[in-house]
Design a protein around this motif. Structure first.
Motif, PDB file in Angstrom:
ATOM      1  N   ALA A  38      -7.491  27.449   3.637  1.00 46.44           N
ATOM      2  CA  ALA A  38      -8.549  28.167   2.924  1.00 46.44           C
ATOM      3  C   ALA A  38      -9.874  27.869   3.613  1.00 46.44           C
ATOM      4  N   LEU A  39     -10.703  28.898   3.738  1.00 45.45           N
ATOM      5  CA  LEU A  39     -11.961  28.748   4.479  1.00 45.45           C
ATOM      6  C   LEU A  39     -13.086  29.446   3.744  1.00 45.45           C
ATOM      7  N   SER A  40     -14.134  28.676   3.441  1.00 47.91           N
ATOM      8  CA  SER A  40     -15.313  29.229   2.794  1.00 47.91           C
ATOM      9  C   SER A  40     -16.416  29.431   3.821  1.00 47.91           C
ATOM     10  N   ASN A  41     -17.117  30.543   3.725  1.00 51.22           N
ATOM     11  CA  ASN A  41     -18.280  30.754   4.598  1.00 51.22           C
ATOM     12  C   ASN A  41     -19.403  29.784   4.276  1.00 51.22           C
ATOM     13  N   LEU A  98      -7.055  32.023   4.384  1.00 46.65           N
ATOM     14  CA  LEU A  98      -7.661  32.726   3.253  1.00 46.65           C
ATOM     15  C   LEU A  98      -9.168  32.569   3.365  1.00 46.65           C
ATOM     16  N   LEU A  99      -9.856  33.671   3.647  1.00 47.85           N
ATOM     17  CA  LEU A  99     -11.318  33.662   3.716  1.00 47.85           C
ATOM     18  C   LEU A  99     -11.842  33.889   2.307  1.00 47.85           C
ATOM     19  N   GLN A 100     -12.215  32.808   1.643  1.00 47.29           N
ATOM     20  CA  GLN A 100     -12.594  32.917   0.230  1.00 47.29           C
ATOM     21  C   GLN A 100     -13.687  31.920  -0.119  1.00 47.29           C
ATOM     22  N   ASP A 101     -14.902  32.420  -0.335  1.00 47.99           N
ATOM     23  CA  ASP A 101     -15.970  31.545  -0.812  1.00 47.99           C
ATOM     24  C   ASP A 101     -15.647  31.078  -2.229  1.00 47.99           C
ATOM     25  N   ALA A 102     -16.114  29.880  -2.540  1.00 49.23           N
ATOM     26  CA  ALA A 102     -15.831  29.324  -3.864  1.00 49.23           C
ATOM     27  C   ALA A 102     -16.984  28.438  -4.300  1.00 49.23           C
ATOM     28  N   ALA A 132      -3.706  34.772  11.354  1.00 48.60           N
ATOM     29  CA  ALA A 132      -3.890  35.934  10.493  1.00 48.60           C
ATOM     30  C   ALA A 132      -4.800  35.506   9.356  1.00 48.60           C
ATOM     31  N   ALA A 133      -5.499  36.457   8.775  1.00 50.21           N
ATOM     32  CA  ALA A 133      -6.436  36.121   7.702  1.00 50.21           C
ATOM     33  C   ALA A 133      -6.430  37.211   6.648  1.00 50.21           C
ATOM     34  N   VAL A 134      -6.629  36.787   5.408  1.00 49.08           N
ATOM     35  CA  VAL A 134      -6.797  37.722   4.292  1.00 49.08           C
ATOM     36  C   VAL A 134      -8.091  37.376   3.574  1.00 49.08           C
ATOM     37  N   SER A 135      -8.692  38.388   2.973  1.00 49.87           N
ATOM     38  CA  SER A 135      -9.966  38.196   2.280  1.00 49.87           C
ATOM     39  C   SER A 135     -10.138  39.293   1.247  1.00 49.87           C
TER      40      SER A 135
END
Length: 707
Positions: free
Chosen positions: A416-419, A380-384, A302-305
């Protein structure tokens, strides 16, 4: 093999020691940097003293025990150093020198001599043509290049045949947390398989990564990968090149589509390796495997963004990498009251700005998604990006911590995963570390890492298959041994060999003359297939020795006479007769084959058949034997298999019967691996669901036909 003396030496001699920058100097500095506590000897015949301690002209002149030797001299001097090491009863050599198997026939000769000496005296050898090795957890080093100023230590052991790849792993800003770095080089004596064996039993090692150009000792290598999986230690493999002995010569299509690379891939999968295809994938997968505190118990995610755009990118990458998102199911009703009316409820879930400004919303949504039984990992699809301002960074850190709390409450791991592939903002990195959350870089690489690791963590134990009845095995063996000398079994004889394994063929008659062929066709009913059977002739159609859909006795007689005349003109070929078969009307024709790879053992192959199999290569390959469930999964991973579900109104095919046949052939090739090199059934006719399948053509290649 005294590999412990290589990895944990009590005393070390550096042959080719120097006080100038280079391998002999770097080896000394590496020992300093890792905090080596054992005795060190410097060997240099040209200086009586260097680096603050006395030197020795040779190993023979050392007055104490020598456990391991780092060798940085010319290739033509290495054998003399090895001989001295034998005299000193050293147990290990790390040989930086090039000019062995990497340098043509003369170098290969030197390497063979070196291997003979080492094997005769139970000496472990790292290299030659390598940088050596580092054991951070054991504080020892036999390493010939400079180290970075700061090295993050942890539970990842890296084995790389390439020194350059080793340097990349050692100096990567990714900071894996290394326990060991071993550059194995030519592997003249000690191979990756031997290092794996030692590392599996090391409590300091939790994760192992391997870069292999060739897999030496393939049987042991796969056994060690399997043992590591059983011990809960993932082995992540990036392989370039081909296996040591390469692809065997083949008699049919099967070997061409199940060559050494494909065989290696199948063996890695069967034995529990996590295979990756780029260095970035290796780094991300290793980071995930070594940093995740809780292992997935299911394969879907599952993923949230906060971004619909990022979700779209993730969905594209997920499809490419076999990532499955779980349906919302019962989580829908728990999430709906938390988000604005305009929110689109799906997985991946867009938290909207509500999730950023009210962290209880993010936490609740995360908890609801992570609570789904089908979900193994929450993402968690979240660029940082590092350029974030302080306010933005603090807000994103709060989001990460809230999502982490939700996942923890549901008992599921968070990633956590950043594009973006660059490092996250320091504030985000700190928040992730405190929460025990790996922060992966790159959408594709990150999702691939999650999918592969979840598959590894939930991999079922392969159950033992029931034995083939003894009478079936004995009948097949007797029929096969009729061809131990002389020609290949003809196709009807090949089917007879497989008959006891439940693989059937069409109604047919084997005859000697055109008249008998016409009579056989009348008995079978029209239309029929006619084949001219000539010893060792493969394929028949190219030689005009196969005719389909013959409608009458006259047509059969004419075709038979033509085939016999053609066969008579084939120089040195024995004409065996004619085969008349009832023409079948299947819903599909596929290929089912098997072969024994010289490195990785028995394989079974299924996929699209016909004459274009090598062109389209629509096949699935598994190590044999496999059960019917795995056989069905292999079949359905191909386009040919999916066609059997019914395509554009066609009737569904009998997939269960095909799976039984694949499983049966996989048992045959495993049980006859010493006597048979290859089997191919092409075409393999599949009929409507419930009506079975038939081997329309069949090749069995005894071992003696290998080139």
């Amino acid at each position: 093999m005294a590999i412990d003396r290589l990895l944990n030496p009590r005393s070390i001699a550096i042959v080719g020691a120097s006080d100038r920058i280079g391998p002999g100097f770097n080896a000394w500095k590496a020992l300093e940097q890792v905090g080596y506590q054992g005795r060190t000897y410097l060997v240099n015949p040209n200086k009586p003293e260097m680096l603050g301690q006395p030197t020795y002209p040779s190993l023979r002149d050392i007055d104490g025990d020598v456990d391991a030797v780092f060798v940085a001299v010319r290739a033509d001097n290495v054998l003399d150093v090895a001989a001295q090491a034998v005299e000193r009863r050293a147990g290990a050599l790390a040989i930086l020198s090039s000019g062995f198997g990497d340098a043509g026939e003369a170098g290969l000769g030197l390497q063979r001599e070196l291997a003979q000496v080492a094997q005769a005296h139970d000496i472990a050898v790292c290299g030659p043509n390598c940088l050596g090795l580092l054991n951070f957890s054991g504080r020892s080093a036999l390493f010939g290049t400079s180290l970075p100023d700061s090295i993050r230590q942890g539970g990842v052991a890296a084995i790389a045949q390439s020194g350059s790849i080793g340097i990349a792993l050692l100096n990567s800003g990714r900071g894996l947390g290394l326990s060991h770095l071993i550059t194995s080089g030519n592997e003249a004596v000690t191979a990756t398989a031997d290092y794996l064996e030692a590392l599996i039993g090391d409590d300091a090692v939790s994760t192992i990564v391997v870069f292999a150009e060739q897999i030496r000792k393939p049987g042991k290598f796969m056994a060690m990968v399997r043992r590591a999986a059983e011990c809960g230690k993932p082995v992540i493999v990036l392989k370039s090149g081909r296996s040591e002995r390469g692809q065997a010569a083949v008699m049919a299509h099967t070997g061409a589509v199940a060559g050494s690379v494909e065989a290696c891939d199948a063996a890695l999968a069967a034995n529990g390796a996590i295979q990756v295809h780029t260095l970035d994938e290796l780094l991300e997968t290793a980071a995930l495997a070594s940093q995740l505190r809780r292992r997935p118990t299911a394969r879907k995610i599952a993923a949230v963004s906060l971004s619909g755009g990022e979700i779209a990118l993730a969905l594209d990458a997920a499809e490419e990498n076999g990532v499955a998102f779980a349906p919302l199911g019962e989580a829908h009703d728990r999430i709906k009251p938390l988000l604005p009316e305009f929110a689109h409820l799906s997985n991946p879930l867009d938290l909207t700005w509500a999730g950023l400004y009210d962290l209880s919303v993010a936490e609740g949504c995360a908890r609801a998604l992570a609570s789904l039984d089908e979900v193994g990992v929450l993402t968690l699809l979240q660029d940082a990006p590092t350029g974030l301002g302080a306010q933005h960074a603090a807000r994103y850190s709060g989001l990460l911590q809230a999502v982490a709390r939700g996942a923890q409450e549901a008992g599921k791991p968070l990633v956590a995963l950043s594009n973006l592939s660059d490092d996250p903002h320091p504030e985000l990195g700190r928040a992730a570390r405190e929460a025990g959350v790996p922060y992966l870089r790159g959408t594709r690489e990150g999702l691939a890492a999650i999918a592969r690791y979840a598959q590894w963590a939930t991999r079922p134990v392969r159950a033992a298959l029931p034995a083939t009845p003894a009478q079936s095995v004995e009948t097949a063996r007797q029929r096969l041994r009729a061809f131990e000398t002389g020609r290949l079994p003809a196709e009807h004889e090949a089917r007879a060999i497989l008959e006891g394994y439940g693989i059937a063929g069409p109604q047919e008659r084997f005859v000697a003359s055109a008249e008998d062929a016409a009579q056989a066709a009348l008995e079978l009913g029209f239309p029929v297939v006619l084949k001219g059977i000539v010893a060792d002739l493969l394929p028949k159609s190219d030689a005009g020795m196969a005719k389909l859909r013959l409608p009458s006795a006259e047509a059969v007689g004419e075709a038979a006479a033509d085939m016999l005349a053609r066969a008579a003109r084939m120089e040195g070929k024995e004409v065996l007769g004619l085969l008349v078969q009832k023409m079948e009307a299947p819903v599909a024709e596929i290929l089912v084959g098997a072969r024994v790879d010289p490195d990785f053992g028995p394989l079974v192959v299924v996929g699209g058949g016909g004459i274009h199999v090598e062109l389209y290569r629509d096949v699935a390959i598994r190590t044999a034997p496999i059960d019917e469930e795995e056989a069905l999964a292999a079949l359905m991973s191909t386009r040919a298999g999916r066609m059997l579900d019914g395509w554009r109104g066609s009737a569904p095919g009998d997939k269960a019967a095909v799976a039984r046949a694949i499983g049966a052939l996989s048992r045959f090739i495993a049980e006859f691996a010493d006597e048979v090199s290859e089997v191919e059934i092409n075409p393999f006719a599949v009929f409507e669901e419930g009506k079975g399948c038939l081997a329309l053509d069949c090749v069995v290649v005894p071992r003696r036909h290998e080139n």
